[in-house]
Design an enzyme around this catalytic site. Sequence first.
Site, mmCIF file in Angstrom:
data_model
loop_
_atom_site.group_PDB
_atom_site.id
_atom_site.type_symbol
_atom_site.label_atom_id
_atom_site.label_comp_id
_atom_site.label_asym_id
_atom_site.label_seq_id
_atom_site.Cartn_x
_atom_site.Cartn_y
_atom_site.Cartn_z
ATOM 1 N N HIS A 163 -9.235 -3.737 8.212
ATOM 2 C CA HIS A 163 -8.039 -3.053 7.705
ATOM 3 C C HIS A 163 -6.896 -4.066 7.562
ATOM 4 O O HIS A 163 -6.162 -4.044 6.566
ATOM 5 C CB HIS A 163 -7.661 -1.905 8.652
ATOM 6 C CG HIS A 163 -6.359 -1.243 8.306
ATOM 7 N ND1 HIS A 163 -6.141 -0.574 7.119
ATOM 8 C CD2 HIS A 163 -5.182 -1.172 9.003
ATOM 9 C CE1 HIS A 163 -4.894 -0.106 7.097
ATOM 10 N NE2 HIS A 163 -4.291 -0.469 8.225
ATOM 11 N N HIS A 208 -8.793 1.105 12.349
ATOM 12 C CA HIS A 208 -7.740 0.118 12.610
ATOM 13 C C HIS A 208 -8.326 -1.140 13.232
ATOM 14 O O HIS A 208 -8.122 -1.423 14.411
ATOM 15 C CB HIS A 208 -6.655 0.725 13.507
ATOM 16 C CG HIS A 208 -5.798 1.701 12.773
ATOM 17 N ND1 HIS A 208 -5.889 3.055 12.951
ATOM 18 C CD2 HIS A 208 -4.841 1.507 11.832
ATOM 19 C CE1 HIS A 208 -5.025 3.663 12.157
ATOM 20 N NE2 HIS A 208 -4.369 2.748 11.471
HETATM 21 P P1 CMP Z 1 -1.774 3.043 9.811
HETATM 22 O O1 CMP Z 1 -2.696 2.136 9.079
HETATM 23 O O2 CMP Z 1 -1.307 2.630 11.158
HETATM 24 O O3 CMP Z 1 -0.528 3.373 8.899
HETATM 25 C C1 CMP Z 1 -0.688 4.210 7.769
HETATM 26 C C2 CMP Z 1 -1.307 5.475 8.243
HETATM 27 O O4 CMP Z 1 -1.582 6.407 7.253
HETATM 28 C C3 CMP Z 1 -2.662 5.194 8.856
HETATM 29 O O5 CMP Z 1 -2.478 4.445 10.015
HETATM 30 C C4 CMP Z 1 -3.187 6.583 8.985
HETATM 31 O O6 CMP Z 1 -2.668 7.197 10.125
HETATM 32 C C5 CMP Z 1 -2.605 7.243 7.743
HETATM 33 N N1 CMP Z 1 -3.619 7.343 6.696
HETATM 34 C C6 CMP Z 1 -4.113 6.352 5.932
HETATM 35 N N2 CMP Z 1 -5.039 6.816 5.093
HETATM 36 C C7 CMP Z 1 -5.143 8.132 5.326
HETATM 37 C C8 CMP Z 1 -5.935 9.179 4.773
HETATM 38 N N3 CMP Z 1 -6.806 8.944 3.791
HETATM 39 N N4 CMP Z 1 -5.793 10.414 5.271
HETATM 40 C C9 CMP Z 1 -4.921 10.662 6.263
HETATM 41 N N5 CMP Z 1 -4.130 9.724 6.816
HETATM 42 C C10 CMP Z 1 -4.236 8.482 6.356
HETATM 43 ZN ZN ZN Z 2 -2.323 0.019 8.887
HETATM 44 MG MG MG Z 3 0.062 1.171 11.721
#
Ligand code: CMP
Ligand code: ZN
Ligand code: MG
Length: 600
Positions: free
Chosen positions: A186, A182
């Site tokens: 991203h 994060h």
């Molecule tokens: P965030 O980017 O805050 O919001 C989308 C969420 O999806 C991300 O955080 C992760 O917590 C989850 N996420 C994204 N990609 C994956 C993945 N490949 N495997 C598991 N969780 C994921």
């Molecule tokens: Zn995100």
């Molecule tokens: Mg998020």
Amino acid sequence: MMGARAMETTRELESTSIKYQIGGHAEKMWQRLKGILRCLVKQLEKGDINVVDLKKNIEYAASVLEAVYIDETRKLLDTEDELSDIQSDSVPLEVRDWLASTFTREMGIVKRRPEEKPKFRSIVHAVQAGIFVERMYRRTSSMVGLAYPAEVIVTFKIPVPNLISFAEALEVGYSKYKNPYHNLIHAADVTQTVHYIMIHTGIMHWLTELEILAMIFAAAVHDYEHTGTTNNFHIQTRSDVAILYNDRSVLENHHVSAAYRLMQEEEMNILANLTKDDWRELRSLVIEMVLSTDMSGHFQQIKTMRHTLQQTEGVDKAKAMSLILHAADISHPAKSWELHYRWTMALMEEFFRQGDKEAALGLQFSPLCDRKSTLVAQSQIGFIDFIVEPTFSLLTDSMEKIVMPLIEEASKSESPAFGTPSQNSLGAVSNAEAQRRPSFKSTSDGGTHTENSLATVDLMSFKDNLMKIIQANKERWKELAVEEELVKNVGEQEKDQGRNSTDAQLQEETTRTQNESSQGSDGTTCPPRSIVLQVVSFDTPLSDESNSEKCTNSDPNQKDLTDAQQETQNTDPLNGEPKHCKKTEDKVKSTEQKEALIQN
Ligand code: CMP
Ligand code: ZN
Ligand code: MG
């Protein structure tokens, strides 16, 4: 008089660029600026320019030039000091920048002075210079009949210095917790993916200018100041933000709130010129979109949207926009394997760091957070099957429902546009509707052709390619899951073996004391360590497809999401290191090596 001065400046520039012998990228920038100044001179000679505008533009050009110069000088010095083994000729400037900022930040080779901002000024300057070039191009091109529509010119309401300050502050916020996943890449990735989806599904023709701005803005801020830990972790540890937001979408609330707080500062207020109504409309959309990125609302979101699609009435705009952002947020499994794999490993490392904290605090591991036992490949298959595929299938169905009528309407009326404003499915025309971005431009032969127009939208191939890539990635994880299973079994056997040998040692000890002629255990079945290490490798060689080409080239016709990532593609999202395309370099032989890779 002024024309002569501008001429002088141009000449000075020419000699300066030769004198300093700066890199190719900067050289191009100098050349472009020289071109602009020449145009200015021409305008002056024709007496075809407003003096106030001219003065502003020259001052602006001077500040851009100065900034670029300072930046270039600093970068060269930094590079020499910190990364002396990287030859400026062989490594692109952007990559050098990435390396420099990564090593400075992570390895602590050079301590940043407290007042010094993170080293992303070159990006800011590129934007700054780009906007300047754009502005000048608009002015000069309007003289030769290549005019941008007047609406476009008046629509750009964001003050550029504010945009720069705001973007810098966002970068600082995204870097605050040094998260493997994060982080600002991203944010850039999701923003670019949202942009890509809007263009390639044709949904941009359904949205107003203000809504498009809301989409881009929401994507840019959607994880601002992410702590690298989950909502659940905040709730369990009773963090300040969890208390502040009463355990509800803790992080997502913070992302929007903190981003809006930035804009309370006058110099960062990029929305200063919006009308009250537009400001409120944008804010309401941004809040809804970012809050909808909370994964705990995923299934409800999917269900509601599926239900909407079955109804005859139109699709709610905020819901459709939220789905686009949510899909972009989890889109890496729809990108090339190498990108997907790297993003996954970055996320896993972030989860594992949370697991380390949980262990230190005596808390139970959250799912996927135990670095010793998490089955990465398995979890990815589940994530793709249950979350990613349904989301993208819904996304493409929604886009079809919204965009197909627009395409039909446009082709029937044979409007030049396939891009002239039309009412949206809800029949609502907002304030900003009148400012909708026309998507056509005139050609010299008197006809019109469209750029990113509805006529070029190919939803079928967009969907097919997307699904193909997701499937291919899933297959890769399946192969790795077999290995993962083997490793798990071997690990368990090792443990058993350990237990057996301990038992045997005890037995031996006992027997020895009883009978001096006893024998130890035979110690069989445990495979040599080297086999375990090979089996544990997650990173299979890159396939012989076009993956290696994809590292450096993009196919403009490619309708998957991979080419939405040109900027991030050649750097490692884990740490900003350049991503090498050679199979051998990408192979990771052991868990230890993999961890070392992540930590570096
Ligand atoms: P965030 O980017 O805050 O919001 C989308 C969420 O999806 C991300 O955080 C992760 O917590 C989850 N996420 C994204 N990609 C994956 C993945 N490949 N495997 C598991 N969780 C994921
Ligand atoms: Zn995100
Ligand atoms: Mg998020």
